[in-house]
Scaffold this motif. Sequence first.
Motif, mmCIF file in Angstrom:
data_model
loop_
_atom_site.group_PDB
_atom_site.id
_atom_site.type_symbol
_atom_site.label_atom_id
_atom_site.label_comp_id
_atom_site.label_asym_id
_atom_site.label_seq_id
_atom_site.Cartn_x
_atom_site.Cartn_y
_atom_site.Cartn_z
ATOM 1 N N LYS A 132 5.017 -7.044 -2.627
ATOM 2 C CA LYS A 132 6.052 -6.774 -3.618
ATOM 3 C C LYS A 132 5.570 -6.824 -5.072
ATOM 4 O O LYS A 132 5.862 -5.917 -5.841
ATOM 5 C CB LYS A 132 7.235 -7.697 -3.398
ATOM 6 C CG LYS A 132 8.475 -7.066 -3.929
ATOM 7 C CD LYS A 132 9.716 -7.760 -3.545
ATOM 8 C CE LYS A 132 10.725 -7.398 -4.603
ATOM 9 N NZ LYS A 132 11.605 -8.469 -4.925
ATOM 10 N N LEU A 147 2.701 2.913 2.777
ATOM 11 C CA LEU A 147 3.815 3.318 3.637
ATOM 12 C C LEU A 147 3.304 3.499 5.060
ATOM 13 O O LEU A 147 4.049 3.362 6.017
ATOM 14 C CB LEU A 147 4.437 4.620 3.132
ATOM 15 C CG LEU A 147 5.043 4.552 1.740
ATOM 16 C CD1 LEU A 147 5.367 5.939 1.236
ATOM 17 C CD2 LEU A 147 6.275 3.677 1.733
ATOM 18 N N LEU A 172 7.361 12.088 -5.741
ATOM 19 C CA LEU A 172 7.131 12.908 -4.552
ATOM 20 C C LEU A 172 7.451 14.372 -4.814
ATOM 21 O O LEU A 172 8.005 14.742 -5.850
ATOM 22 C CB LEU A 172 7.974 12.398 -3.378
ATOM 23 C CG LEU A 172 7.792 10.926 -3.012
ATOM 24 C CD1 LEU A 172 8.655 10.569 -1.817
ATOM 25 C CD2 LEU A 172 6.330 10.615 -2.715
ATOM 26 N N ARG A 189 3.923 -3.627 -5.842
ATOM 27 C CA ARG A 189 4.785 -2.441 -5.856
ATOM 28 C C ARG A 189 5.156 -2.063 -7.297
ATOM 29 O O ARG A 189 5.259 -0.903 -7.633
ATOM 30 C CB ARG A 189 6.076 -2.716 -5.073
ATOM 31 C CG ARG A 189 5.863 -2.811 -3.586
ATOM 32 C CD ARG A 189 6.128 -1.474 -2.942
ATOM 33 N NE ARG A 189 5.981 -1.532 -1.506
ATOM 34 C CZ ARG A 189 5.262 -0.663 -0.815
ATOM 35 N NH1 ARG A 189 4.632 0.317 -1.425
ATOM 36 N NH2 ARG A 189 5.183 -0.751 0.484
ATOM 37 N N GLN A 203 3.516 3.064 -8.402
ATOM 38 C CA GLN A 203 4.702 3.894 -8.228
ATOM 39 C C GLN A 203 4.337 5.306 -7.784
ATOM 40 O O GLN A 203 3.160 5.638 -7.681
ATOM 41 C CB GLN A 203 5.500 3.932 -9.531
ATOM 42 C CG GLN A 203 6.184 2.611 -9.840
ATOM 43 C CD GLN A 203 7.235 2.255 -8.807
ATOM 44 O OE1 GLN A 203 8.115 3.036 -8.509
ATOM 45 N NE2 GLN A 203 7.109 1.070 -8.225
ATOM 46 N N ALA A 204 5.336 6.127 -7.533
ATOM 47 C CA ALA A 204 5.049 7.462 -7.024
ATOM 48 C C ALA A 204 6.107 8.467 -7.458
ATOM 49 O O ALA A 204 7.243 8.102 -7.750
ATOM 50 C CB ALA A 204 4.977 7.437 -5.498
ATOM 51 N N ARG A 259 0.326 8.378 1.300
ATOM 52 C CA ARG A 259 1.151 7.394 1.997
ATOM 53 C C ARG A 259 0.368 6.113 2.283
ATOM 54 O O ARG A 259 0.915 5.019 2.237
ATOM 55 C CB ARG A 259 1.690 7.977 3.312
ATOM 56 C CG ARG A 259 2.786 9.029 3.108
ATOM 57 C CD ARG A 259 3.350 9.489 4.444
ATOM 58 N NE ARG A 259 4.019 8.393 5.145
ATOM 59 C CZ ARG A 259 5.293 8.064 4.934
ATOM 60 N NH1 ARG A 259 6.022 8.740 4.078
ATOM 61 N NH2 ARG A 259 5.834 7.062 5.590
ATOM 62 N N LEU A 276 0.001 4.169 -0.925
ATOM 63 C CA LEU A 276 1.293 3.559 -1.268
ATOM 64 C C LEU A 276 1.736 2.518 -0.237
ATOM 65 O O LEU A 276 2.820 1.964 -0.342
ATOM 66 C CB LEU A 276 2.367 4.636 -1.378
ATOM 67 C CG LEU A 276 2.235 5.574 -2.575
ATOM 68 C CD1 LEU A 276 3.124 6.790 -2.400
ATOM 69 C CD2 LEU A 276 2.597 4.846 -3.852
ATOM 70 N N SER A 328 14.437 12.931 -3.213
ATOM 71 C CA SER A 328 13.954 11.639 -3.704
ATOM 72 C C SER A 328 15.035 10.820 -4.383
ATOM 73 O O SER A 328 14.832 9.652 -4.680
ATOM 74 C CB SER A 328 12.814 11.828 -4.710
ATOM 75 O OG SER A 328 11.732 12.456 -4.099
ATOM 76 N N ASN A 346 9.582 16.610 -3.402
ATOM 77 C CA ASN A 346 10.929 17.183 -3.443
ATOM 78 C C ASN A 346 11.882 16.284 -4.229
ATOM 79 O O ASN A 346 12.346 15.268 -3.719
ATOM 80 C CB ASN A 346 11.428 17.368 -2.013
ATOM 81 C CG ASN A 346 12.724 18.152 -1.972
ATOM 82 O OD1 ASN A 346 13.410 18.273 -2.986
ATOM 83 N ND2 ASN A 346 13.049 18.673 -0.812
#
Lengths: 278, 254
Positions: free
Chosen positions: B77, B53, B87, B80, B84-85, B48, B51, B93, B89
């Motif tokens: 931005k 977050l 996850l 970004r 990328q990611a 996190r 990324l 997502s 679940n």
Amino acid sequence: METSESNSYRMRFKKILLIGALVVIAGIAVYTFLVLKYDPSFVNLEERLLPASLEHPLGTDHLGRDVLTRILLGSQLTVGYGFLALLLAVAIGVPFGIFAGFKGGIVDRILMRIADAFLSFPDTIVAIVLSGLLGAGIENLLIAIVIVKWVNYARLVRSTVVVERQKDYITMAKINGLSERRIMVKHLFPHLIGHVLVLASLDLGKIILLISSLSYIGLGAQPPAPEWGAMLNEARPYFQSVPELMVFPGLAIVTVVLFSNLLGDFLRDKFDVKKEVA
Amino acid sequence: MTLLKLKNVIKSYSNGVNVLKDINFSLEKKQCLGLVGESGCGKSTLARCVLQLDNIDGGEIQFNGVSLQDLNERELKPHRKNLQAVLQNPSSSLNPKLKIRESLIDPYLQFGNQACLKHFHYTNEEAFVTQLMEAVELPDALADRYPHELSGGQKQRVTIARAISLEPSLIVLDEPTSSLDVLSQASILKLLTGLREELDLSYLFISHDLSAVNTMSQQIMVMRDGSIVDHFSQENIFSEQRNDYTKELISLFE
């Protein structure tokens, strides 16, 4: 098993009722445009308080005006203004709620305290105060209704957004570099439509009742406007001699409120089907 | 060339627990760096933070030579697109109210021409979605379905397709296979390895599963209680110099 069967039966019953209502509304619209031949405010004292006849299917009122014409045109006033008030309340409340819920933190707290302040006014009092300040009239009544109603949408939307915001797909939208506006419009908004539609259709009945009851006590539509509540009020002195003058507008109000509640129930059942439960 | 560099990264929660204690590592371009550790050791928090977050409490996160931790969302931005990611679940997502097609096209529509794609070509929405679905070996017909109509493995493929749609330089894979069955796990790992070579991607592959990390990564780090306790090349995994905790993990998967 039995409950699901009776549920589907009830669902079908509601569907039939709703389709019936739509047919009736369409019929009324056609009738109003094609057949209606009386001026709703044309006063003819020679024909006052006539009973039902072929000429006047629901009779005439104390000023000789055709009651059916007035009730049908009244639907434009009562239901039309009800819709307009609802639309404005939704248009203010939904963006407000999305924004507060999505931003969270201090922004959310400030916005929701503002909403709480609005929530503390009882609707009738706001309407009476506004009528006192701006003068009685259906436009001012509309403003009063919007002031009272938008908060419900803001709160509903905010609480849904607060839950959705925590989910992974919103995190992913952030990682994907989507702008906040895009996340709110494209990802959060579809989750709210169902809730908002259900509340709105239930609210429509309440708003129509409010318009009618405030017009009845003289704070909404002013005579000679053929508003249903105002018609009830005008018919009051003749209740003993010509009771149908009060019955017909009353029936019109009851029918519309009933159908708006049924529509709300129907939509609630429909949107309760949870697609996301995998 | 170094793509991602973490220097003395510290993160603690408001209750005073130090989740990340002085994390240092760097990730080279076109490389897969594996990060193993048991649940609660701080792997996902690290993801996190990388990324952006969560904010870090100290240290530096450099991506493509730029320190990310002080940038605001607007300045972040352009990065970004490259970061990328995927996850853990896949079900949560994907937005349940959007068709697969809409979810896939979403990042590209946000960036438009700024995405500067080399491998994929955007002519129209449909053709673009078809390319992405092909890249993750999914039948095109699935694009018109909703997420709840797909299996877990298929959903994870969709999230991978979305992650590669902007042709990023780094994908953070946070336990991408742990919610899938064994067969889907193997095929997803194979797909990821193939995509990395094809699209020149780098991975930060986070997992509690050392065998998965071992098959994917060139470099492996072992994390315990918020610190990186071991860092080695994949070929040295059985070396005698390994940390005791690493040996313990190895003995578990053997």
